[in-house]
Design a protein around this motif. Structure first.
Motif, mmCIF file in Angstrom:
data_model
loop_
_atom_site.group_PDB
_atom_site.id
_atom_site.type_symbol
_atom_site.label_atom_id
_atom_site.label_comp_id
_atom_site.label_asym_id
_atom_site.label_seq_id
_atom_site.Cartn_x
_atom_site.Cartn_y
_atom_site.Cartn_z
ATOM 1 N N ARG A 6 0.491 1.252 -9.976
ATOM 2 C CA ARG A 6 -0.099 2.490 -10.478
ATOM 3 C C ARG A 6 -1.581 2.273 -10.762
ATOM 4 N N GLY A 7 -2.379 3.210 -10.307
ATOM 5 C CA GLY A 7 -3.816 3.117 -10.519
ATOM 6 C C GLY A 7 -4.555 2.347 -9.457
ATOM 7 N N SER A 8 -3.837 1.640 -8.574
ATOM 8 C CA SER A 8 -4.511 0.832 -7.559
ATOM 9 C C SER A 8 -5.096 1.714 -6.468
ATOM 10 N N ARG A 9 -6.185 1.259 -5.886
ATOM 11 C CA ARG A 9 -6.887 2.035 -4.872
ATOM 12 C C ARG A 9 -6.158 1.932 -3.536
ATOM 13 N N LEU A 10 -6.164 3.033 -2.796
ATOM 14 C CA LEU A 10 -5.544 3.087 -1.477
ATOM 15 C C LEU A 10 -6.599 3.516 -0.467
ATOM 16 N N THR A 11 -7.069 2.581 0.328
ATOM 17 C CA THR A 11 -8.071 2.931 1.330
ATOM 18 C C THR A 11 -7.399 3.170 2.675
ATOM 19 N N GLU A 12 -7.977 4.059 3.447
ATOM 20 C CA GLU A 12 -7.417 4.358 4.765
ATOM 21 C C GLU A 12 -7.409 3.111 5.640
ATOM 22 N N GLU A 13 -8.456 2.323 5.567
ATOM 23 C CA GLU A 13 -8.546 1.111 6.388
ATOM 24 C C GLU A 13 -7.447 0.114 6.012
ATOM 25 N N GLN A 14 -7.255 -0.084 4.721
ATOM 26 C CA GLN A 14 -6.228 -1.017 4.228
ATOM 27 C C GLN A 14 -4.840 -0.581 4.690
ATOM 28 N N LEU A 15 -4.545 0.712 4.547
ATOM 29 C CA LEU A 15 -3.213 1.209 4.889
ATOM 30 C C LEU A 15 -2.990 1.218 6.396
ATOM 31 N N ALA A 16 -4.013 1.578 7.151
ATOM 32 C CA ALA A 16 -3.879 1.582 8.607
ATOM 33 C C ALA A 16 -3.584 0.167 9.111
ATOM 34 N N ARG A 17 -4.245 -0.810 8.541
ATOM 35 C CA ARG A 17 -4.014 -2.206 8.939
ATOM 36 C C ARG A 17 -2.621 -2.664 8.532
ATOM 37 N N ARG A 18 -2.201 -2.285 7.339
ATOM 38 C CA ARG A 18 -0.893 -2.720 6.832
ATOM 39 C C ARG A 18 0.259 -2.191 7.681
ATOM 40 N N TYR A 19 0.168 -0.914 8.078
ATOM 41 C CA TYR A 19 1.277 -0.294 8.802
ATOM 42 C C TYR A 19 1.084 -0.279 10.313
ATOM 43 N N GLY A 20 -0.019 -0.811 10.773
ATOM 44 C CA GLY A 20 -0.236 -0.901 12.201
ATOM 45 C C GLY A 20 -0.439 0.435 12.875
ATOM 46 N N VAL A 21 -1.199 1.327 12.213
ATOM 47 C CA VAL A 21 -1.442 2.671 12.753
ATOM 48 C C VAL A 21 -2.933 2.976 12.662
ATOM 49 N N SER A 22 -3.321 4.122 13.226
ATOM 50 C CA SER A 22 -4.707 4.556 13.101
ATOM 51 C C SER A 22 -4.918 5.201 11.732
ATOM 52 N N ARG A 23 -6.159 5.553 11.426
ATOM 53 C CA ARG A 23 -6.462 6.141 10.126
ATOM 54 C C ARG A 23 -6.076 7.614 10.049
ATOM 55 N N VAL A 24 -5.876 8.258 11.209
ATOM 56 C CA VAL A 24 -5.566 9.693 11.204
ATOM 57 C C VAL A 24 -4.238 9.992 10.504
ATOM 58 N N PRO A 25 -3.099 9.354 10.889
ATOM 59 C CA PRO A 25 -1.846 9.643 10.178
ATOM 60 C C PRO A 25 -1.880 9.177 8.730
ATOM 61 N N VAL A 26 -2.678 8.136 8.436
ATOM 62 C CA VAL A 26 -2.814 7.668 7.051
ATOM 63 C C VAL A 26 -3.480 8.755 6.206
ATOM 64 N N ARG A 27 -4.519 9.358 6.766
ATOM 65 C CA ARG A 27 -5.239 10.419 6.034
ATOM 66 C C ARG A 27 -4.304 11.597 5.749
#
Length: 229
Positions: free
Chosen positions: A23-44
């Motif tokens: 809780r409270g941790s930052r979620l960046t599009e770049e971090q999440l896209a890398r983690r799940y192996g996807v582009s930034r569009v579906p992350v956004r």
């Protein structure tokens, strides 16, 4: 292949609920896209959905972060569940299909069997499946969607103690199914309300952990099996 935003949304939500993202941790599009192996569009797109659901908040000059619900907000979730679950059971008594009854009865049999064997972890997943199916049997997306979201949020905010008598708990599930099968909406509503009130006492608020990095650096690819079909 473009991964649907709802698959990415499910993956991020699961990681929030399980505590991978604190809780409270930052979620960046770049971090999440890398983690799940996807582009930034579906992350956004997923982050917008999760913000609407209350799992994510956007902070000025920071961006998307995991939400930090108050204790009052957490308590309100249990109160809302006490209102919606009985209504869902009543609607299920009026609208259920034979397929719904078959699944519900099968889950009750499995639950009673696992209760006799003392297989607690199996009972947790079976209980979640039972209530998900009961909500679907209501035939009302307007009820099913918020009930599903409530279950996710309650799992995120609370630890749930195993009932002192799992067999008794599954007997309650069985009685609810019997009422639903008979089309007795009022009895289904009453039994579900009593069951929800009893289980609410077993919920203990989780205390967020601080100062410990829990997000693994390795890639965590989104399950795309359904995309291929």
């Amino acid at each position: 292949m473009r991964i649907p935003a709802h698959s990415v949304c499910t993956a991020i939500r699961d990681d929030i609920v399980s505590g991978v993202f604190e809780r409270g941790s930052r979620l960046t599009e770049e971090q999440l896209a890398r983690r799940y192996g996807v582009s930034r569009v579906p992350v956004r797109e997923a982050l917008r959905t999760l913000e609407a659901e209350g799992f994510v908040t956007t902070r000025r000059h920071v961006g998307a972060c995991v939400a930090e619900p108050t204790e009052q907000e957490a308590a309100d979730l249990l109160d809302v569940r006490l209102l919606l679950e009985p209504l869902g059971a009543a609607r299920a008594a009026q609208r259920r299909t034979e397929a719904h009854l078959k699944v519900l009865r099968g889950l009750v049999r499995l639950g009673q069997e696992r209760a006799r064997r003392g297989q607690g972890e199996d009972l947790r997943s079976l209980g979640a499946w039972f209530h998900e199916t009961l909500a679907q049997a209501s035939g009302s997306p307007a009820l099913t969607a918020p009930l599903t979201q409530l279950r996710h949020k309650i799992a995120w905010m609370y630890l749930v103690d195993q009932p002192a008598s799992p067999a008794e708990s599954w007997a309650e599930h069985g009685a609810i199914v019997d009422a639903v099968a008979r089309g007795d909406a009022e009895r289904a509503r009453t039994l579900t309300a009593l069951h929800a009130e009893r289980t609410a006492a077993a919920h203990r608020l989780k205390r967020p952990e601080r100062g410990r990095e829990k997000v693994r650096a390795s890639q965590h690819a989104v399950n795309i099996a359904s995309v291929r079909n």
